[in-house]
Design an enzyme around this catalytic site. Structure first.
Site, short mmCIF file in Angstrom:
data_model
loop_
_atom_site.label_atom_id
_atom_site.label_comp_id
_atom_site.label_asym_id
_atom_site.label_seq_id
_atom_site.Cartn_x
_atom_site.Cartn_y
_atom_site.Cartn_z
CG HIS A 197 -47.46 -12.30 1.99
ND1 HIS A 197 -49.03 -12.52 3.07
CD2 HIS A 197 -48.21 -11.64 1.30
CE1 HIS A 197 -50.00 -12.23 2.25
NE2 HIS A 197 -49.25 -11.80 1.34
CG ASP A 256 -55.80 -3.88 4.73
OD1 ASP A 256 -55.92 -3.79 3.67
OD2 ASP A 256 -55.93 -5.10 4.66
NE ARG A 314 -57.52 -1.58 -2.35
CZ ARG A 314 -57.10 -2.78 -2.28
NH1 ARG A 314 -56.62 -2.95 -1.19
NH2 ARG A 314 -56.22 -3.10 -3.19
CB SER A 343 -53.74 -4.05 1.37
OG SER A 343 -54.33 -4.94 1.97
CE LYS A 366 -53.74 -7.49 4.42
NZ LYS A 366 -54.79 -7.33 4.04
N1 URA Z 1 -54.38 -9.01 -0.91
C1 URA Z 1 -54.51 -7.92 0.23
O1 URA Z 1 -54.00 -8.22 1.02
N2 URA Z 1 -55.00 -7.17 -0.45
C2 URA Z 1 -55.17 -6.72 -1.36
O2 URA Z 1 -55.45 -5.40 -1.85
C3 URA Z 1 -55.50 -7.13 -2.21
C4 URA Z 1 -54.38 -9.14 -1.88
#
Ligand code: URA
Ligand code: CA
Length: 433
Positions: free
Chosen positions: A82, A161, A168, A183, A187
């Site tokens: 990632h 999320d 947020r 977050s 994923k």
């Molecule tokens: N990318 C994400 O997937 N989550 C965040 O909180 C910030 C950047």
């Protein structure tokens, strides 16, 4: 349990239990807890931070809020990579076939998304015939057979999320290490990876512009990964200038092909070898980083990584002739060079602004419904630290528009030439294992 008590506890700087974290994530996902209470908790987390235990529990609760991809039918240790996002980041296109050439299974779920260029899938679709509309069974079969395949994102992954991120965004709580780390990691974990390699970017074109913040984020994500049972490593890499030379979809495919043939830009090749070594070690295909790196370097020069790329393209309908002859890729109507106005050494190529210039040409999506032009973009001829003569081309603009004065102005404003000595920036700041 009451949400009020959870907010109060975090407000006062105390540690939330796993049950309390699960209660709030489940309640929020089911819309039993209102936005205003979650907003208050997010702000308390923003100021009070979370312990390693809380961060791991928050991540796991988000993973369990929706579907989890089951990759157990794929043999071997599935390692996912990632990147926190940058400009001209062509690494996935190179890493997938590169590590697959050593037998590391790469089961890539990817999106299109917003950005300076398209996502990995958009880039691959510049190859005529290539498609990601395959069933889950076909996907698993392809990875077992060829070691690498890409599928579009599907399923209801980490709904908690999605809701939290939107909240947020409007409550000034995006920029919080525990919230960002959980977050991103939720994923990756829901996508089924056994092990994870993170490329945390730092500099002007990165989400985290400050080196210390980038290091803290990387350490937070590695800690979460390990706590929830997924071996995780991270690299902190430079994103002050774009990575490699190419920024654009078809242009980055060509750059990936060059790199897989061992003739790629130095920085891009180095970053791929660094990340690829970590992936190979996590997949237990090499005993240590040095051994992994040697094997990867070998496959870049002996043609195996390149052959693996062709196999991967062909298996998903792509025209493999493109790999041998990148001129078959979509090509823009105009190629315009941008000459240096003065002589000296390139001292700055502001990554995010160059990315915006590529987007103005049509290489990326501004909104989820915008169309992208796969042919257009920018190819740098100079990077920071390179000498340049007056009138020498700094880059080539690939455009399908007749008037690109706005793009040229943006590029000139964000590429600085100095008469002082300038070193190339550090590429890899740190690795966290
Ligand atoms: N990318 C994400 O997937 N989550 C965040 O909180 C910030 C950047
Ligand atoms: Ca690039």
């Amino acid at each position: 349990m009451r949400m009020y008590d959870i907010i109060e506890k975090k407000r006062d700087g105390k540690e939330l239990s796993q049950e309390e974290i699960k209660f709030f994530i489940n309640g929020y996902t089911k819309e039993e807890i209102p936005d205003y209470q979650v907003s208050a908790l997010l702000m308390a987390i923003y100021f009070q931070d979370m312990t390693k235990e809380e961060r791991a529990n928050l991540t796991q609760a988000m993973v369990e809020s929706g579907d989890q991809i089951d990759l157990s039918a794929i043999s071997g240790i599935k390692v996912d990579k990632h990147s926190t996002g940058g400009v001209g980041d062509t690494t996935t296109l190179i890493l997938a076939p590169l590590v697959a050439s050593l037998g590391v299974p790469v089961a890539k779920m990817s999106g299109r998304g917003l950005g300076h260029t398209g996502g990995t899938i958009d880039k691959l679709e510049a190859v005529p015939g290539f498609h990601v509309e395959i069933t889950n069974d076909e996907f698993i079969e392809l990875v077992n057979k060829n070691k690498a395949a890409v599928i579009g994102q599907s399923g209801n992954l980490t709904p908690a999320d999605k809701k939290l991120y939107s909240l947020r965004d409007v409550t000034a709580t995006v920029n919080s290490i525990p919230l960002i780390a959980s977050s991103i990691m939720s994923k990756k974990i829901a996508s089924g990876a056994d092990a994870i390699v993170l490329d945390v970017k730092t500099g002007a074109g990165a989400f985290m512009k400050d080196l210390e913040d980038s290091k803290e984020l990387a350490a937070a994500m590695v800690s979460i990964g390990k706590k929830v049972g997924r071996n995780t490593m991270a690299v902190i890499s430079d994103m002050s200038q774009p990575l490699g030379f190419a920024i654009g979809n078809a242009l980055e495919i060509k750059e990936a092909i060059d790199t897989l043939k061992g003739k790629g830009p130095k920085d891009l090749t180095e970053l791929c070898l660094t990340l690829g070594s970590q992936m190979t070690v996590l997949a237990k295909r090499a005993a240590n980083i040095e051994e992994a790196r040697n094997k990867l370097e070998e496959n870049l020069t002996n043609g195996k990584a390149f052959e693996q790329f062709k196999l991967f393209l062909g298996a998903q309908g792509g025209d493999t002739a493109v790999a041998d002859n990148p001129d078959l890729l979509p090509r823009a109507a105009h190629q315009v060079e941008l000459p240096a106005k003065t002589a000296g050494t390139v001292s700055e190529i502001v990554a995010d602004e160059i990315g915006t210039a590529a987007m103005l040409l049509g290489a990326g999506r501004a909104t989820k419904d915008s169309e992208i032009d796969l042919a257009v973009g920018i190819v740098l001829h100079k990077k920071v630290g390179d000498a340049v003569k007056e009138g020498e081309p700094l880059l080539t603009i690939h455009s399908n528009q007749d008037s690109i004065d706005n793009v040229k102005n943006k590029l000139y404003a964000n590429i600085k030439i100095s008469t002082d000595h300038v070193e190339a920036p550090t590429l890899i700041y740190d690795t966290i294992t």
